[in-house]
Write an enzyme that holds these catalytic residues in place. Structure first.
Site, PDB file in Angstrom:
ATOM      1  N   ASP A 183      -2.526  15.754 -28.351  1.00  0.00           N
ATOM      2  CA  ASP A 183      -1.634  15.739 -29.502  1.00  0.00           C
ATOM      3  C   ASP A 183      -2.487  15.936 -30.755  1.00  0.00           C
ATOM      4  OD1 ASP A 183       0.784  15.177 -31.025  1.00  0.00           O
ATOM      5  OD2 ASP A 183      -0.154  13.260 -31.491  1.00  0.00           O
TER       6      ASP A 183
ATOM      7  N   CYS B 158       0.847  -1.185   0.000  1.00  0.00           N
ATOM      8  CA  CYS B 158       0.000   0.000   0.000  1.00  0.00           C
ATOM      9  C   CYS B 158       0.885   1.239   0.000  1.00  0.00           C
ATOM     10  CB  CYS B 158      -0.945   0.010   1.206  1.00  0.00           C
ATOM     11  SG  CYS B 158      -0.079   0.066   2.789  1.00  0.00           S
TER      12      CYS B 158
ATOM     13  N   CYS C 173       3.429   1.923   2.733  1.00  0.00           N
ATOM     14  CA  CYS C 173       4.724   1.233   2.627  1.00  0.00           C
ATOM     15  C   CYS C 173       5.737   2.117   1.908  1.00  0.00           C
ATOM     16  CB  CYS C 173       4.563  -0.084   1.870  1.00  0.00           C
ATOM     17  SG  CYS C 173       3.475  -1.293   2.645  1.00  0.00           S
TER      18      CYS C 173
END
Length: 737
Positions: free
Chosen positions: A436, A3, A6
């Site tokens: 773009d 997660c 961490c």
């Protein structure tokens, strides 16, 4: 890492070391680390990560100031892929076996008619490997987190399943649940001093469903590495080098600055260099995204991995290894991904407070009932376990993966591929969408849009003569003219005039197509000038030395682009056109589709595209990017939300967060709507999952909730969450069939 807490903990540990500045990315499971060699080294970094309870290895580490080449990046990426594939394989193995055992466990526990003599011991036999082996990822992560004083989703899973499992053992071996004729009956209130109920189905269901979510998440995270792998594989593998007046094929990695190599039509240019002999049209769309090849002659720079479309070239090597444009683009993708801030998941944030609160409530419940009532230890323990079971995160664990699976599954049916829960957070926040031009707003295919003729000539006649000559050329503009002309006549004496066009004889008439002569009549000159001003490509057709007409070729706007831009505006997004093409062409396209000319950014290279995205982000914008080329990959990764057109390159698709398989710009609006709807469903699921817990925890703490009913209430919350998620199957886009 399991997660975002961490990754945050690892980052804190690394940054506490003198001389280290680290940024840890949960999505890519990687760390970008700058360090002072006099105070730390790679061993220090790896050991610090291991001390935090995780494993680590370096990716192509180089001395400070030394360029990182593609070989080191590729090797490091392979190690990451191998580690992630191993983790995904392990999770899948645990999931399959746990799920296979869970089905009979649930049937026996919830259907009294199936409960044979000593059925509970069969259930215990099946649940024990699920709890100890299937639940290992959650139990191990919980122990690691607790050593560092942290509470996460894993803590909730491990705590709830452990409470249910230990209660069931006590009931079976010490209580009365282990007798041969035991039946599971539902009581509104706790059954008193007896221990005759078990909750092993809770253990099996929670672990199996959360293994499914963890496996899905691991696979989604692995997609980010595909962008770098695809980019590195685009370059040529070998080159024909001139040595001792002869051609010798050598690996590209052995090229040195100053070497001369040969590139023939249809071959990729081996590395960055300068043309020393020959002329050709080079397709640089992988670099610039523009469909018109660039004419190169002696002295022109060329880029590795671009495609030589016509003439033979001799190229002198000017850059190799990590200094090449391709390697720098690979680094752009990597850097952009590492700078993308990890999304703080709602569950992890709440669990930091929710989990310790539940533990405290359960302990206080046990003490209060034992001290202030005369019922004894069993009722006190029953009430405490009821608190833990009602807090067990089955619905909480299902909230995200079920909505994500249904939402992404429905998206796949509609051609909208969403790569993970982090993407959903991004779609809610974006307020600016950068597009773009070529291949995204426009078709990316050259076509004839206008034919202007001089007196005495007909448009179809001029187009037919030009098409006959251009049919012998491989140039995209030539092919567009030949296609517009339809069936072409026979051409003789074809000649490619380097840098000036083509010439040939058709029906006995000399026809030249290419650059204009010194003078043009007023009508043709006006048509030529207007076409250039709009960013189109005009070519002049001369018949027997006389200017007969001007043919205008351009990349045309897709029929659906204007509608797509309008939809994006309705979603509250500001559209911006970002392109490597010239300002005239970009402005013309923007006006045609409804984009404010003030929001046009033209003439940019890949590095500048990333810079423009960063500039908008510094202005406080949350930016989405839509693109389709290799040149867009780094910008897609840098953007808060990247959307790739499905007909684009693999690099752009893998660097993005959402892939639009239909190649229809309207899909961008549909993808954002679906993502926002899925995120709303996840948040609704999380709210109701917590609402059940918050409402029933006080009831359980007062001793008014049978643990069996707590398990049923938890199961009902899970049914609600799944049903709510299934509503996403009815989502439709405005243009879907």
């Amino acid at each position: 890492m399991t997660c975002t807490s961490c990754s945050a903990r690892i980052e804190r540990k690394l940054n506490r070391v003198d001389g280290i500045d680290a940024n840890v990315n949960y999505a890519t499971e990687s760390a970008s680390v700058s360090y002072d060699p006099s105070k730390a080294d790679t061993d220090t970094i790896v050991n610090t990560v291991k001390a935090a309870g995780y494993d680590a290895f370096t990716m192509g580490a180089k001395a400070p100031g030394e360029a990182t080449g593609t070989t080191e990046v590729r090797d490091g990426q392979s190690r990451i892929d191998a580690a992630r594939d191993s983790e995904a394989g392990d999770l899948r193995h645990r999931l399959v076996i746990s799920a296979a055992l869970t089905v009979p466990v649930v049937l026996l526990s919830m259907v009294p008619a199936l409960q044979f003599t000593n059925w509970q011991w069969a259930v215990l036999t099946m649940v024990t490997p699920i709890f100890f082996w299937g639940g290992t990822p959650f139990h191990s992560a919980t122990l690691t987190n607790l050593r560092h004083g942290s509470f996460t989703m894993d803590t909730l899973v491990s705590l709830g399943t452990s409470a249910a499992y230990l209660w069931s053992l006590w009931a079976l071996f010490i209580g009365s649940a282990g007798h041969a004729g035991m039946k599971m009956e539902v009581h509104l209130l706790p059954s008193g001093s007896t221990m005759d109920e078990i909750y092993l189905e809770t253990v099996a269901v929670v672990i199996s469903f959360l293994l499914l979510g963890r496996w899905f998440e691991t696979r989604a995270k692995g997609q980010s590495s595909e962008a770098l792998r695809a980019l590195l594989n685009m370059g040529a593998k070998d080159a024909a080098v001139i040595r001792d007046h002869a051609e010798v094929r050598v690996p590209v990695s052995s090229l040195q600055v100053g070497d001369i190599f040969v590139t023939r039509p249809g071959e990729k240019i081996a590395t960055d260099g300068r043309v020393v002999d020959g002329s050709s049209a080079v397709d640089e769309s992988m670099l610039t995204g523009e469909s018109i090849p660039v004419e190169v002659t002696e002295g022109s720079p060329v880029t590795g991995a671009t495609l030589n479309t016509s003439g033979r070239l001799l190229v002198e090597v000017t850059r190799t290894g990590g200094d090449t444009t391709l390697a720098r683009m690979a680094k752009l993708v990597t850097d952009a991904q590492s700078r993308k801030a990890p999304v703080q998941r709602l569950v992890d944030r709440i669990s930091q407070v929710f989990v310790p609160t539940v533990i405290v409530i359960a302990i206080l419940t046990l003490i209060a009932h034992f001290v202030f009532t005369d019922a004894g230890l069993a009722p006190a323990f029953t009430a405490a376990v009821a608190v833990l079971i009602i807090a067990c995160p089955c619905a909480l664990g299902l909230a995200t993966p079920t909505a994500l699976l249904v939402g992404t599954g429905r998206g796949a049916q509609l051609g909208l591929l969403i790569k993970g829960p982090e993407v959903l957070e991004s779609t809610k926040k974006v307020d600016t969408i950068v597009m773009d031009k070529t291949g995204t707003v426009t078709s990316g295919i050259m076509s004839v849009t206008d034919v202007t003729v001089a007196d005495g000539f007909a448009a179809q006649q001029v187009l037919a003569l030009a098409g006959a000559v251009e049919a012998a050329s491989e140039h995209p503009i030539a092919q567009a003219i030949a296609k517009a002309a339809g069936e072409t006549k026979r051409v003789t004496g074809f000649e490619n005039l380097a840098g000036h066009g083509v010439r040939g004889t058709v029906d006995g008439r000399s026809v030249t197509v290419g650059r204009p002569p010194a003078t043009l009549d007023d009508a043709l000159d006006a048509a030529f000038t207007e076409a250039q001003g709009l960013g189109a490509t005009p070519v002049v057709v001369q018949v027997d030395g006389t200017a007969a007409g001007v043919i205008t070729v351009r990349d045309t706007v897709k029929d659906t682009s204007a509608e797509a831009v309008a939809t994006l505006k309705d979603l509250g997004l500001t559209p911006v056109l970002l392109t490597g093409d010239n300002e005239g062409a970009a402005t013309a396209v923007a006006q045609e589709v409804g984009i404010d000319p003030a929001n046009v950014i033209a003439g940019v290279l890949p590095e500048q595209k990333v810079e423009e995205i960063e500039r908008l982000q510094r202005l406080g914008r949350n930016v989405a990017m839509v693109g389709d080329g290799v040149n867009d990959a780094a910008a897609l990764a840098q953007a808060d939300l990247g959307l790739a057109m499905g007909a684009g390159t693999d690099v752009a698709i893998e660097a993005s967060d959402i892939t639009l398989m239909s190649n229809d710009l309207r899909s961008a609006g549909g993808a954002i709507r679906l993502s926002r709807r899925t995120l709303g469903t996840i948040r609704g699921n999380l709210f109701w999952a917590f609402a059940y817990n918050i409402a029933l925890i006080p009831v359980a703490a007062l001793g008014l909730l049978n643990p069996m009913l707590a398990g049923i209430a938890m199961a009902f919350s899970s049914v609600f969450v799944v049903s709510n998620s299934l509503r996403l199957r009815g989502f439709s886009t405005t243009h879907s069939s």
